[in-house]
Design a protein around this motif. Structure first.
Motif, mmCIF file in Angstrom:
data_model
loop_
_atom_site.group_PDB
_atom_site.id
_atom_site.type_symbol
_atom_site.label_atom_id
_atom_site.label_comp_id
_atom_site.label_asym_id
_atom_site.label_seq_id
_atom_site.Cartn_x
_atom_site.Cartn_y
_atom_site.Cartn_z
ATOM 1 N N THR A 2 0.837 -1.201 0.000
ATOM 2 C CA THR A 2 0.000 0.000 0.000
ATOM 3 C C THR A 2 0.874 1.255 0.000
ATOM 4 O O THR A 2 2.075 1.198 0.271
ATOM 5 N N SER A 3 0.242 2.383 -0.294
ATOM 6 C CA SER A 3 0.989 3.646 -0.275
ATOM 7 C C SER A 3 1.501 3.949 1.140
ATOM 8 O O SER A 3 2.578 4.526 1.302
ATOM 9 N N ALA A 4 0.734 3.537 2.157
ATOM 10 C CA ALA A 4 1.168 3.748 3.542
ATOM 11 C C ALA A 4 2.431 2.926 3.832
ATOM 12 O O ALA A 4 3.387 3.435 4.422
ATOM 13 N N GLU A 5 2.431 1.673 3.391
ATOM 14 C CA GLU A 5 3.608 0.832 3.600
ATOM 15 C C GLU A 5 4.812 1.392 2.837
ATOM 16 O O GLU A 5 5.934 1.402 3.352
ATOM 17 N N ASN A 6 4.559 1.858 1.634
ATOM 18 C CA ASN A 6 5.628 2.453 0.841
ATOM 19 C C ASN A 6 6.222 3.668 1.559
ATOM 20 O O ASN A 6 7.442 3.839 1.604
ATOM 21 N N LEU A 7 5.366 4.497 2.126
ATOM 22 C CA LEU A 7 5.828 5.667 2.868
ATOM 23 C C LEU A 7 6.681 5.247 4.066
ATOM 24 O O LEU A 7 7.742 5.819 4.312
ATOM 25 N N PHE A 8 6.225 4.245 4.796
ATOM 26 C CA PHE A 8 6.977 3.780 5.955
ATOM 27 C C PHE A 8 8.341 3.218 5.529
ATOM 28 O O PHE A 8 9.337 3.411 6.222
ATOM 29 N N HIS A 9 8.384 2.544 4.395
ATOM 30 C CA HIS A 9 9.659 2.042 3.882
ATOM 31 C C HIS A 9 10.582 3.206 3.512
ATOM 32 O O HIS A 9 11.786 3.160 3.795
ATOM 33 N N GLN A 10 10.036 4.240 2.905
ATOM 34 C CA GLN A 10 10.835 5.417 2.553
ATOM 35 C C GLN A 10 11.388 6.089 3.812
ATOM 36 O O GLN A 10 12.549 6.508 3.851
ATOM 37 N N MET A 11 10.550 6.185 4.835
ATOM 38 C CA MET A 11 10.995 6.774 6.096
ATOM 39 C C MET A 11 12.109 5.942 6.711
ATOM 40 O O MET A 11 13.106 6.480 7.200
ATOM 41 N N ASN A 12 11.941 4.633 6.670
ATOM 42 C CA ASN A 12 12.940 3.724 7.224
ATOM 43 C C ASN A 12 14.270 3.877 6.482
ATOM 44 O O ASN A 12 15.334 3.905 7.095
ATOM 45 N N GLN A 13 14.215 4.001 5.170
ATOM 46 C CA GLN A 13 15.432 4.189 4.377
ATOM 47 C C GLN A 13 16.107 5.511 4.723
ATOM 48 O O GLN A 13 17.334 5.580 4.816
ATOM 49 N N ALA A 14 15.317 6.547 4.925
ATOM 50 C CA ALA A 14 15.881 7.848 5.299
ATOM 51 C C ALA A 14 16.569 7.757 6.662
ATOM 52 O O ALA A 14 17.662 8.310 6.850
ATOM 53 N N LEU A 15 15.950 7.035 7.591
ATOM 54 C CA LEU A 15 16.556 6.850 8.912
ATOM 55 C C LEU A 15 17.872 6.100 8.802
ATOM 56 O O LEU A 15 18.878 6.492 9.398
ATOM 57 N N ARG A 16 17.872 5.030 8.047
ATOM 58 C CA ARG A 16 19.091 4.213 7.894
ATOM 59 C C ARG A 16 20.215 4.999 7.224
ATOM 60 O O ARG A 16 21.378 4.774 7.520
ATOM 61 N N GLN A 22 14.989 14.724 5.942
ATOM 62 C CA GLN A 22 13.940 14.279 5.011
ATOM 63 C C GLN A 22 12.668 13.840 5.728
ATOM 64 O O GLN A 22 11.602 13.794 5.117
ATOM 65 N N LEU A 23 12.767 13.514 7.008
ATOM 66 C CA LEU A 23 11.595 13.025 7.735
ATOM 67 C C LEU A 23 10.467 14.052 7.751
ATOM 68 O O LEU A 23 9.296 13.687 7.697
ATOM 69 N N ALA A 24 10.808 15.317 7.807
ATOM 70 C CA ALA A 24 9.784 16.369 7.813
ATOM 71 C C ALA A 24 8.993 16.374 6.506
ATOM 72 O O ALA A 24 7.814 16.745 6.500
ATOM 73 N N ASP A 25 9.620 15.920 5.428
ATOM 74 C CA ASP A 25 8.934 15.881 4.133
ATOM 75 C C ASP A 25 7.779 14.882 4.119
ATOM 76 O O ASP A 25 6.896 14.964 3.268
ATOM 77 N N PHE A 26 7.775 13.947 5.040
ATOM 78 C CA PHE A 26 6.746 12.903 5.077
ATOM 79 C C PHE A 26 5.530 13.290 5.925
ATOM 80 O O PHE A 26 4.539 12.569 5.947
ATOM 81 N N GLN A 27 5.594 14.412 6.612
ATOM 82 C CA GLN A 27 4.559 14.770 7.576
ATOM 83 C C GLN A 27 3.157 14.861 6.968
ATOM 84 O O GLN A 27 2.207 14.280 7.499
ATOM 85 N N ALA A 28 3.009 15.564 5.870
ATOM 86 C CA ALA A 28 1.675 15.748 5.283
ATOM 87 C C ALA A 28 1.073 14.404 4.872
ATOM 88 O O ALA A 28 -0.111 14.136 5.141
ATOM 89 N N GLU A 29 1.876 13.570 4.248
ATOM 90 C CA GLU A 29 1.377 12.259 3.822
ATOM 91 C C GLU A 29 1.055 11.369 5.022
ATOM 92 O O GLU A 29 0.069 10.628 5.012
ATOM 93 N N ASP A 50 4.524 -2.993 12.496
ATOM 94 C CA ASP A 50 5.875 -3.563 12.474
ATOM 95 C C ASP A 50 6.881 -2.582 11.885
ATOM 96 O O ASP A 50 7.992 -2.426 12.398
ATOM 97 N N LEU A 51 6.497 -1.924 10.802
ATOM 98 C CA LEU A 51 7.383 -0.938 10.175
ATOM 99 C C LEU A 51 7.629 0.248 11.109
ATOM 100 O O LEU A 51 8.750 0.757 11.211
ATOM 101 N N ALA A 52 6.581 0.690 11.789
ATOM 102 C CA ALA A 52 6.717 1.813 12.722
ATOM 103 C C ALA A 52 7.619 1.434 13.898
ATOM 104 O O ALA A 52 8.448 2.236 14.340
ATOM 105 N N GLN A 53 7.490 0.203 14.379
ATOM 106 C CA GLN A 53 8.342 -0.250 15.475
ATOM 107 C C GLN A 53 9.802 -0.337 15.038
ATOM 108 O O GLN A 53 10.710 0.005 15.794
ATOM 109 N N ARG A 54 10.040 -0.753 13.810
ATOM 110 C CA ARG A 54 11.404 -0.803 13.275
ATOM 111 C C ARG A 54 11.989 0.612 13.226
ATOM 112 O O ARG A 54 13.131 0.829 13.620
#
Length: 105
Positions: A2-16, A22-29, A50-54
């Motif tokens: 889903t688009s939500a899962e995709n967003l969480f994956h993008q956030m996770n990649q930015a963290l790693r 870049q995290l602020a760019d995800f706020q609206a979505e 699970d993605l949020a916990q990671r």
């Protein structure tokens, strides 16, 4: 995915990658996704959790690393401070910042 899962994956990649700005760019979505959570499939919610916990674990690790770095930096500012390091053979070495080096076995 889903688009939500995709967003969480993008956030996770930015963290790693350490791209915390870049995290602020995800706020609206994220806010849009949060508004629709009640309509989300429970299986997707489980994956999102699970993605949020990671991501939370990554943020906690980053925070702990930053705190440790700050502590070490403060220690180094003290002219009598010592840093313990380990040699390749596992031997402990006590380095005195303001002067000589002593080795403890």
């Amino acid at each position: 995915m889903t688009s939500a899962e995709n967003l969480f994956h993008q956030m996770n990649q930015a963290l790693r990658a350490g791209q915390f700005d870049q995290l602020a760019d995800f706020q609206a979505e994220l806010e849009q996704i949060a508004a629709q959570l009640s309509e989300t499939d429970p299986l997707v919610l489980d994956r999102l959790r699970d993605l949020a916990q990671r991501s939370a674990r990554l943020l906690l690790s980053a925070r702990l690393g930053i705190r440790e770095s700050q502590r070490m930096y403060q220690d180094i500012q003290n002219p009598n401070s010592r840093i313990v390091v380990y040699q390749a053979n596992g031997r402990k070495q006590d380095l005195m910042i303001g002067g000589g080096t002593t080795i403890r076995g």
